[in-house]
Design an enzyme around this catalytic site. Sequence first.
Site, PDB file in Angstrom:
ATOM      1  NE  ARG A 139      -7.074   2.319   4.789  1.00  0.00           N
ATOM      2  CZ  ARG A 139      -7.584   2.478   3.880  1.00  0.00           C
ATOM      3  NH1 ARG A 139      -7.158   3.208   2.845  1.00  0.00           N
ATOM      4  NH2 ARG A 139      -8.762   1.733   3.533  1.00  0.00           N
TER       5      ARG A 139
ATOM      6  NE  ARG B 232      -6.276  -4.662  -2.337  1.00  0.00           N
ATOM      7  CZ  ARG B 232      -6.808  -4.585  -1.297  1.00  0.00           C
ATOM      8  NH1 ARG B 232      -6.130  -4.588  -0.063  1.00  0.00           N
ATOM      9  NH2 ARG B 232      -8.142  -5.020  -1.035  1.00  0.00           N
TER      10      ARG B 232
ATOM     11  CE1 TYR C 109      10.378 -37.653 -12.187  1.00  0.00           C
ATOM     12  CE2 TYR C 109      12.407 -37.954 -13.192  1.00  0.00           C
ATOM     13  CZ  TYR C 109      11.510 -38.527 -12.482  1.00  0.00           C
ATOM     14  OH  TYR C 109      11.719 -39.639 -11.915  1.00  0.00           O
TER      15      TYR C 109
ATOM     16  CG  HIS D 162      -4.153 -44.681   2.425  1.00  0.00           C
ATOM     17  ND1 HIS D 162      -5.266 -45.020   2.243  1.00  0.00           N
ATOM     18  CD2 HIS D 162      -3.513 -45.398   1.466  1.00  0.00           C
ATOM     19  CE1 HIS D 162      -5.656 -45.694   1.038  1.00  0.00           C
ATOM     20  NE2 HIS D 162      -4.458 -46.006   0.582  1.00  0.00           N
TER      21      HIS D 162
ATOM     22  N   GLY E 136      -8.010  -7.590   4.307  1.00  0.00           N
ATOM     23  CA  GLY E 136      -8.938  -7.574   5.300  1.00  0.00           C
ATOM     24  C   GLY E 136      -8.246  -8.416   6.542  1.00  0.00           C
TER      25      GLY E 136
ATOM     26  CE  LYS F  28      -3.853  -0.156   2.269  1.00  0.00           C
ATOM     27  NZ  LYS F  28      -4.361  -0.581   3.545  1.00  0.00           N
TER      28      LYS F  28
ATOM     29  CB  SER G  81      12.319 -40.902  -7.910  1.00  0.00           C
ATOM     30  OG  SER G  81      11.444 -40.318  -7.841  1.00  0.00           O
TER      31      SER G  81
ATOM     32  CG  MET H 140      -2.615  -7.285   9.200  1.00  0.00           C
ATOM     33  SD  MET H 140      -0.841  -7.058   8.872  1.00  0.00           S
ATOM     34  CE  MET H 140      -1.313  -6.843   7.136  1.00  0.00           C
TER      35      MET H 140
ATOM     36  CB  CYS I 241       7.749 -39.392  -7.023  1.00  0.00           C
ATOM     37  SG  CYS I 241       8.692 -40.536  -5.866  1.00  0.00           S
TER      38      CYS I 241
HETATM   39  C1  PEP Z   1       7.961 -40.664  -0.610  1.00  0.00           C
HETATM   40  O1  PEP Z   1       8.258 -41.107   0.554  1.00  0.00           O
HETATM   41  O2  PEP Z   1       8.024 -39.468  -1.137  1.00  0.00           O
HETATM   42  C2  PEP Z   1       7.005 -41.365  -1.651  1.00  0.00           C
HETATM   43  C3  PEP Z   1       6.715 -40.969  -3.009  1.00  0.00           C
HETATM   44  O3  PEP Z   1       6.705 -42.552  -1.418  1.00  0.00           O
HETATM   45  P1  PEP Z   1       5.391 -43.115  -0.484  1.00  0.00           P
HETATM   46  O4  PEP Z   1       4.528 -41.751  -0.243  1.00  0.00           O
HETATM   47  O5  PEP Z   1       4.661 -43.951  -1.154  1.00  0.00           O
HETATM   48  O6  PEP Z   1       6.067 -43.593   0.885  1.00  0.00           O
END
Ligand code: PEP
Length: 876
Positions: free
Chosen positions: A92, A336, A850, A454, A101, A22, A763, A103, A830
């Site tokens: 302000r 803004r 990746y 899970h 909104g 601001k 990975s 603060m 992953c």
């Molecule tokens: C991990 O541990 O980040 C993973 C991808 O394997 P999982 O979640 O199946 O343990």
Amino acid sequence: MHKYVYLFSEGNGNMRELLGGKGANLAEMTNLGMPVPQGFTISTEACTRYYEDGEKIAQDIEDQIYEYLKKMEEITGKKFGDPHNPLLVSVRSGSRASMPGMMDTILNLGLNDEVVESFAKITGNPRFAYDSYRRFIQMYSDVVMEVGKKYFEELIDEMKAEKGVKLDTELDADDLKKLAEQFKDEYKAKLGVDFPSDPREQLMGAVKAVFRSWNNQRAIVYRRMNDIPSSWGTAVNVQAMVFGNTGDESGTGVAFTRNPATGDPHLYGEFLMNAQGEDVVAGIRTPQSIDQLKEVMPEVYDQFAAIADKLEKHYKDMQDMEFTIEKGKLYMLQTRNGKRTAQAALKIAVDMVDEGMLTKEEAIMKVEPKQLDALLHPQFDAESLKAAIPVTKGLPASPGAACGKVYFTAAEAVAAAENGNKVVLVRLETSPEDIEGMAAAQGVMTVRGGMTSHAAVVARGMGTCCVAGCGEVKMNEEEKYFLIGDKKVCEGDYISIDGSTGNVYLGEIKTVPASMTGDFGRFMGWADEIRTLKVCTNADTPRDAEQAVRFGAEGIGLCRTEHMFFEADRIKAVREMIVSKNEEQRRKALEKLLPMQRGDFEGLFMAMGGRPVTIRFLDPPLHEFLPQEEGDIIEIAGEMNMSVADLKQIIADLHEFNPMLGHRGCRLAVTYPEIAEMQTRAVIEAAINVKKATGLDIEPEIMIPLVGMVNELKFVKNVVTKTADEIIAQSGVEMKYLVGTMIEIPRAAVTADEIAQEAEFFSFGTNDLTQMGFGFSRDDVGKILNAYYDKKIMERDPFASLDQDGIGQLVKMAVEKGKKTRPDIKLGVCGEHGGDPASVEFFHKIGLNYVSCSPYRVPIARLAAAQARAKELLNK
Ligand code: PEP
Ligand code: MG
């Protein structure tokens, strides 16, 4: 002496870090020659210092504030606290990132009994003067001294009842004067001291209150949701008041340069004549559309429209502006970059490229990656949602909205869905066996579990809405009901859950399907042109894989094969394998599983059409596959020709105190190499079959989980290559394959140079790496994290957004060590972090090839990866 205070004319738009958004924008508008009521900004550094000094404003900062107040008096020609020519100010907040909104704001500061009396005379408008005064007392009491608003509202209601009127505007000057007196009495009654009449005391109280509001609960939660560090602090803007409530020549309003809901490129907003800012928001009177200002005050409208246009071009973004008209003269109070819906964000970005205002790289930066979520899942109908009140809240584990009848078991959920019902599966926690119930349900709600539980992981993978960890829910699974407070919800009752906010509602709320516009495709095309980080998906079924490809996935980065083991038609063979007394029996059971697994992998290779597919070998502890319920145990024992007592003994033997640290991952393949053998056979045979059938060039990637030492990998890799090479040689088909590992145990990261001697790719399993790096159980950490947030030990869930300073450094170290041994090693991630924008940026920076995430997060990761690259290009 360090400078903590800046006149608007001393700053500029690039000083956000110091002056907050601001303050920087007020300075920029001042520099652009726009009509801005003048004032000064107390910097974010002063806020940080306030906290360092134990929540005190240091003397040197206070001195600077008074020095700048003096300068402000010179500029405005008015004097603070002078009854004859009073300067009134607004105070302000304004942090670096906009937090609408979150603060506090105080208006009309500088009034007291004496000043208000002469102010009434000077303005010739006693009603206006006393109205401003009572508003000030009310706001100051609420914000600075935390006397609840409701006491004052009650007094207003009593006054209206006494006068027999309905609206605040029907109270006259005398009434308002009386109210101001009553407000001050209330203040004294609640706090035991008089309302401060010295404007300087008022000012310092207000500045402190704004600093304090940086750490109010809603600001903390907003920061956590938006990755804003608490170390940034807020600036404070002290600005000369202009009044929209002096009469019919005055007014106030809020407008956007484009429609924030649809992106339509026309001025959009509303205003109220004879009103102050909060009246527009409070909804007591219905504001008029900004277009009507053209008729009410044509010149002011033209001037405002020209300023709006200039600001949008200047900032190259849609602007959200506040203005006030005082006696026919326009003042800009704020501008803004406006918040907008995902749909509007896309349209605005695409339109601005077409209008020549933005380059594609700049346009890419205008959409929040997380916002894309809203375009991919069903949502609650906005109108229906307005009337609904949440009864409890859990974790927003998988986005989207779901509404359906409650069922408590997967089987009942499936049955109800087959009968045409919409279903919400409610479980204490989910187990892998619930998967079919989760697939059949519109949404899943669990009492326990965190963001990587899970239920959360599986639901995100399937794109099913999920609210996890609803700790207030008291479950009675046996009698098929649950309680939230005194509200009872039974099987078959409707509930509605919002996986984007974690809110749970009783009854039915209408949902609307996701819509994908043409802008979406064009915009994502630009993102793909720009990014260098590839985006793959975590998928275990052809259905998920196809969905992910539609969302732009370039391969499968993680197929969790255990999900295939849980399928109802094969769990029997899996159980036979586990309770086998010797290798021979186990091999027999594995023989039964082989064709099923091979079929699964054929489906995946087909769905991916030659894109890379990484298949991870069995990971979870074996006991998870065993029956838990007495009935199931009796049935299985019968089928397997063993006594119930024997089976129970086997189950007991398989029990582990810390299964997450137990007999799982590569340890299974070490103790039972025949499992790895069967899985290798299934992968390689499937690849050969698909290659033969389609001519696609398939190069499967086999991934060994939970490796901590190079010797573990060496052992399992040996089993894999021996089996694979034999099959390939016999098939006469040419086929290459890779064997790599997950890096998810801290020791693996530290010894990545050794592990890379065997691994052809890494990975990063950042879920387990976070679990083991912190020593936090990923399924139980929720309660602890809440305490950690409250006590400011942590700001964010490290399972949702990578802890870059700790766990991230393990990843970085492993990347460096891995490349030293094997310069062309393929590197990906992953864990769940592969779909989190801040983490994706980190992975881009440290040179991964990746990221892999659940299908519904693929577009988010694509955009986050493009932004990470665009930032580099734009800074060059
Ligand atoms: C991990 O541990 O980040 C993973 C991808 O394997 P999982 O979640 O199946 O343990
Ligand atoms: Mg893991």
